[in-house]
Design a protein around this motif. Sequence first.
Motif, PDB file in Angstrom:
ATOM      1  N   VAL A 279       0.714  -1.045   0.077  1.00 21.34           N
ATOM      2  CA  VAL A 279       0.004  -0.101  -0.093  1.00 21.34           C
ATOM      3  C   VAL A 279       0.794   1.182  -0.091  1.00 21.34           C
ATOM      4  CG1 VAL A 279      -1.723  -1.321   1.194  1.00 21.34           C
ATOM      5  CG2 VAL A 279      -0.166  -0.076   2.544  1.00 21.34           C
ATOM      6  N   ARG A 280       0.358   2.457  -0.373  1.00 15.74           N
ATOM      7  CA  ARG A 280       1.024   3.508  -0.575  1.00 15.74           C
ATOM      8  C   ARG A 280       1.791   3.836   0.810  1.00 15.74           C
ATOM      9  NH1 ARG A 280      -0.730   8.948   0.340  1.00 15.74           N
ATOM     10  NH2 ARG A 280       0.291  10.630  -0.882  1.00 15.74           N
ATOM     11  N   PRO A 281       3.195   3.889   0.791  1.00 16.08           N
ATOM     12  CA  PRO A 281       3.739   4.549   2.139  1.00 16.08           C
ATOM     13  C   PRO A 281       3.714   5.558   2.340  1.00 16.08           C
ATOM     14  CG  PRO A 281       5.275   4.008   0.106  1.00 16.08           C
ATOM     15  CD  PRO A 281       4.093   3.788  -0.140  1.00 16.08           C
TER      16      PRO A 281
ATOM     17  N   PHE B 151      11.785   9.008  -1.831  1.00 20.23           N
ATOM     18  CA  PHE B 151      10.647   9.134  -2.926  1.00 20.23           C
ATOM     19  C   PHE B 151       9.952   7.852  -3.001  1.00 20.23           C
ATOM     20  CE2 PHE B 151      14.048  12.116  -3.573  1.00 20.23           C
ATOM     21  CZ  PHE B 151      13.215  13.320  -4.149  1.00 20.23           C
ATOM     22  N   ARG B 152       8.578   7.763  -3.150  1.00 22.83           N
ATOM     23  CA  ARG B 152       7.874   6.493  -3.497  1.00 22.83           C
ATOM     24  C   ARG B 152       7.563   6.532  -4.760  1.00 22.83           C
ATOM     25  NH1 ARG B 152       3.635   9.104   0.170  1.00 22.83           N
ATOM     26  NH2 ARG B 152       2.466  10.633  -1.195  1.00 22.83           N
ATOM     27  N   VAL B 153       7.417   5.460  -5.420  1.00 16.09           N
ATOM     28  CA  VAL B 153       7.210   4.944  -6.830  1.00 16.09           C
ATOM     29  C   VAL B 153       6.541   3.871  -6.887  1.00 16.09           C
ATOM     30  CG1 VAL B 153       8.492   4.148  -9.025  1.00 16.09           C
ATOM     31  CG2 VAL B 153       9.507   5.781  -7.501  1.00 16.09           C
ATOM     32  N   PRO B 154       5.201   4.009  -7.632  1.00 17.11           N
ATOM     33  CA  PRO B 154       4.234   2.848  -8.043  1.00 17.11           C
ATOM     34  C   PRO B 154       4.441   2.221  -9.046  1.00 17.11           C
ATOM     35  CG  PRO B 154       3.455   5.158  -8.629  1.00 17.11           C
ATOM     36  CD  PRO B 154       4.669   5.323  -8.055  1.00 17.11           C
ATOM     37  N   HIS B 155       4.847   1.014  -8.910  1.00 15.78           N
ATOM     38  CA  HIS B 155       5.089   0.152 -10.156  1.00 15.78           C
ATOM     39  C   HIS B 155       4.004  -0.708 -10.668  1.00 15.78           C
ATOM     40  CE1 HIS B 155       9.613   0.326 -10.052  1.00 15.78           C
ATOM     41  NE2 HIS B 155       9.455   0.508  -8.808  1.00 15.78           N
ATOM     42  N   PHE B 156       3.611  -0.972 -11.652  1.00 17.56           N
ATOM     43  CA  PHE B 156       2.536  -1.540 -12.251  1.00 17.56           C
ATOM     44  C   PHE B 156       3.177  -3.245 -12.145  1.00 17.56           C
ATOM     45  CE2 PHE B 156       0.976   2.103 -14.390  1.00 17.56           C
ATOM     46  CZ  PHE B 156       0.273   2.679 -13.497  1.00 17.56           C
TER      47      PHE B 156
ATOM     48  N   ASP C 178      -3.530  -6.041 -13.669  1.00 21.26           N
ATOM     49  CA  ASP C 178      -2.447  -5.155 -13.223  1.00 21.26           C
ATOM     50  C   ASP C 178      -2.924  -4.651 -11.827  1.00 21.26           C
ATOM     51  OD1 ASP C 178      -2.338  -4.040 -16.575  1.00 21.26           O
ATOM     52  OD2 ASP C 178      -0.831  -5.276 -15.573  1.00 21.26           O
ATOM     53  N   THR C 179      -1.982  -4.299 -10.905  1.00 22.80           N
ATOM     54  CA  THR C 179      -2.294  -3.802  -9.829  1.00 22.80           C
ATOM     55  C   THR C 179      -0.755  -3.031  -9.504  1.00 22.80           C
ATOM     56  OG1 THR C 179      -2.748  -4.316  -7.490  1.00 22.80           O
ATOM     57  CG2 THR C 179      -1.016  -5.664  -8.349  1.00 22.80           C
ATOM     58  N   THR C 180      -0.747  -2.488  -8.285  1.00 19.31           N
ATOM     59  CA  THR C 180       0.303  -1.427  -7.948  1.00 19.31           C
ATOM     60  C   THR C 180       0.972  -1.898  -6.657  1.00 19.31           C
ATOM     61  OG1 THR C 180      -1.079   0.522  -8.768  1.00 19.31           O
ATOM     62  CG2 THR C 180       1.132   0.994  -7.273  1.00 19.31           C
ATOM     63  N   ILE C 181       2.401  -2.044  -6.795  1.00 24.40           N
ATOM     64  CA  ILE C 181       3.148  -2.182  -5.662  1.00 24.40           C
ATOM     65  C   ILE C 181       4.260  -0.985  -5.433  1.00 24.40           C
ATOM     66  CG2 ILE C 181       5.024  -3.351  -4.798  1.00 24.40           C
ATOM     67  CD1 ILE C 181       2.357  -4.962  -4.511  1.00 24.40           C
ATOM     68  N   TRP C 182       4.280  -0.581  -4.320  1.00 23.73           N
ATOM     69  CA  TRP C 182       5.179   0.611  -4.044  1.00 23.73           C
ATOM     70  C   TRP C 182       6.649   0.298  -3.810  1.00 23.73           C
ATOM     71  CZ3 TRP C 182       2.800   5.379  -4.757  1.00 23.73           C
ATOM     72  CH2 TRP C 182       1.650   5.474  -4.912  1.00 23.73           C
ATOM     73  N   GLN C 183       7.677   1.191  -4.257  1.00 25.30           N
ATOM     74  CA  GLN C 183       8.826   1.139  -3.856  1.00 25.30           C
ATOM     75  C   GLN C 183       9.241   2.384  -3.226  1.00 25.30           C
ATOM     76  OE1 GLN C 183      11.717   0.814  -7.022  1.00 25.30           O
ATOM     77  NE2 GLN C 183      13.419   0.129  -5.627  1.00 25.30           N
TER      78      GLN C 183
END
Length: 260
Positions: free
Chosen positions: A145-147, A156-161, A173-178
């Motif tokens: 989930v969005r950190p 910085f947070r990046v949403p990866h598909f 498709d879903t979102t994982i954050w880095q």
Amino acid sequence: MDTMTSEQTLTGERIFTSSDLPSLSLPDADGLVTCRWFQDSVPGRPAWHAPAQSLRPGWTIEAAVDDDESQGQRGPGQVSFVVVDRSWLVREGMDRVRTRAVDAVVLHSKCGPPGRTALALAFSAHLRTRQHRMGLGADVVTAAVRPELAGAPGLFRVPHFVTISDGTGTVADTTIWQVMSGPRYDAWLGGAPRPDHTAIEAALPGLLRLRHLWRTGRLDRSRADTLGAVLDGGELTAQKIFRYPRVILPVATRALRGSL
């Protein structure tokens, strides 16, 4: 984040299935899932092992988590859970990977589904491969989930598909954050200026929709040509979005409105 379903994938696109995901048994607490992978010269599917400490939860995992031949065959990995106050998750996670005692950290919220955390951990291995090939290092901090970055300056947070499949042939498709440090983030951008994060995060529903339309070949020719010039025949990734937001975000807005 909602997912968009389809029945086709691009050549070379990584699809995660249930067989790729670790089976996590997590406590009812916020904390960090940490993983350390080890080199193994014996070919085969790498396994995950829980640490010996009885106070930590155990996992029984069989997963293909790393395909990078340049890094060698990945062998058994040790997975642990550390209880951390939610307000300290990001800072503690970054501190742990900086020590190089672990290869990957997943920020886990006690209200989040374990399956999402398992996907974030499996995706971490795939992300490490990409980073290694780009010369960005191999340690990874992800979250399902969005950190929240309040109190963690310079990150910085990046949403990866991430593309997943339920085994029926349908994908979504879903979102994982880095979470990245400033220097790594700038290197990941490859010289492109830092984009407007607020605009990108607000556009995520449209970007998911656009990824679906691109995969299934349902864009009109003019939009497909514009997007294709940026994607160079590949999939719509976070890196492309962050490097070329002025090209991609307007197309995503039209995708969400159904005007493509």
